[in-house]
Motif scaffolding. Structure first.
Motif, PDB file in Angstrom:
ATOM      1  N   PRO A  22       0.959  -1.262   0.158  1.00  0.00           N
ATOM      2  CA  PRO A  22       0.052  -0.053  -0.066  1.00  0.00           C
ATOM      3  C   PRO A  22       0.979   1.246  -0.045  1.00  0.00           C
ATOM      4  O   PRO A  22       0.375   2.091  -0.750  1.00  0.00           O
ATOM      5  CB  PRO A  22      -0.653  -0.242   1.205  1.00  0.00           C
ATOM      6  N   HIS A  26       0.603   4.384  -2.489  1.00  0.00           N
ATOM      7  CA  HIS A  26       0.388   5.562  -2.524  1.00  0.00           C
ATOM      8  C   HIS A  26       1.474   6.512  -2.802  1.00  0.00           C
ATOM      9  O   HIS A  26       1.153   7.736  -3.225  1.00  0.00           O
ATOM     10  CB  HIS A  26       0.207   5.770  -0.716  1.00  0.00           C
ATOM     11  N   ARG A  45      -4.779   0.974   3.293  1.00  0.00           N
ATOM     12  CA  ARG A  45      -4.501  -0.502   4.066  1.00  0.00           C
ATOM     13  C   ARG A  45      -5.687  -1.503   3.472  1.00  0.00           C
ATOM     14  O   ARG A  45      -6.798  -0.883   3.387  1.00  0.00           O
ATOM     15  CB  ARG A  45      -4.068  -0.768   5.554  1.00  0.00           C
ATOM     16  N   TRP A  46      -5.543  -2.742   3.190  1.00  0.00           N
ATOM     17  CA  TRP A  46      -6.701  -3.736   3.022  1.00  0.00           C
ATOM     18  C   TRP A  46      -6.970  -4.278   4.340  1.00  0.00           C
ATOM     19  O   TRP A  46      -6.209  -4.590   5.295  1.00  0.00           O
ATOM     20  CB  TRP A  46      -6.463  -4.878   2.316  1.00  0.00           C
ATOM     21  N   LEU A  51     -10.912  -1.598   1.289  1.00  0.00           N
ATOM     22  CA  LEU A  51      -9.602  -0.702   1.213  1.00  0.00           C
ATOM     23  C   LEU A  51     -10.052   0.396   2.212  1.00  0.00           C
ATOM     24  O   LEU A  51     -10.951   1.033   2.425  1.00  0.00           O
ATOM     25  CB  LEU A  51      -9.612  -0.217  -0.178  1.00  0.00           C
TER      26      LEU A  51
END
Length: 167
Positions: A22, A26, A45-46, A51
């Motif tokens: 992530p 980003h 984050r997942w 998400l």
């Protein structure tokens, strides 16, 4: 510096079956879409199939000292775009994604740092998208985004995102 009319280079796909890191995504996103660095995104984050972004309120304040609706709307739209893009990348697709339709419902003022979540509107959505990509080379998925200040829901958004044909 980005140039008008010049697409930003794509990020290389992750290994098959792997999710993008992530923070690396980003960083790429802030280069590809310059306004991203001004949105106050602290973390991406997942959580399972959702998400999640953690955001600071300060860069998104309005004249009343609460969350600016235009900024919050842009964030929900972009979060949906990220969900679809990352979901596709995990499955080996490097495709263009566009928002086809979006709506928001403001439930309460945003008075502090907040969390945005995004997930498929229906359990069948991802499977239907995979089927349409295989049969038609393009597809659509409906997502829901929610904004939370602590335990208070402040905004709910819905978006339909189109995955364009390869090429």
């Amino acid at each position: 510096m980005r140039e008008v009319g010049v697409p930003h280079p794509r990020l290389p796909l992750p290994e098959p079956g792997q999710r993008d890191e992530p923070q690396a995504f980003h960083t790429w996103l802030a280069e590809a879409i310059p306004m991203v660095e001004h949105l106050g995104i602290r973390e991406m984050r997942w959580e399972g199939e959702s998400l999640v972004w953690e955001l600071a309120l300060e860069p998104n304040l309005n004249d009343k000292g609460t969350g600016f609706g235009g900024a919050l709307t842009a964030q929900t739209t972009l979060l949906g775009w990220c969900w679809v893009t990352l979901w596709l990348r995990e499955r080996g697709y490097a495709r263009d994604v566009v928002v086809a339709e979006a709506s928001q419902r403001f439930l309460a003022p945003v008075t502090g740092d907040y969390r945005l979540t995004c997930s498929a509107q229906s359990e069948q959505g991802p499977a239907t998208l995979v089927e349409r990509l295989a049969s038609r080379g393009r597809g659509r998925i409906s997502l829901v985004q929610q904004l939370w200040c602590g335990d208070t829901p402040c905004l709910e958004a819905h978006g339909d995102y189109a995955v364009l044909p390869a090429g």
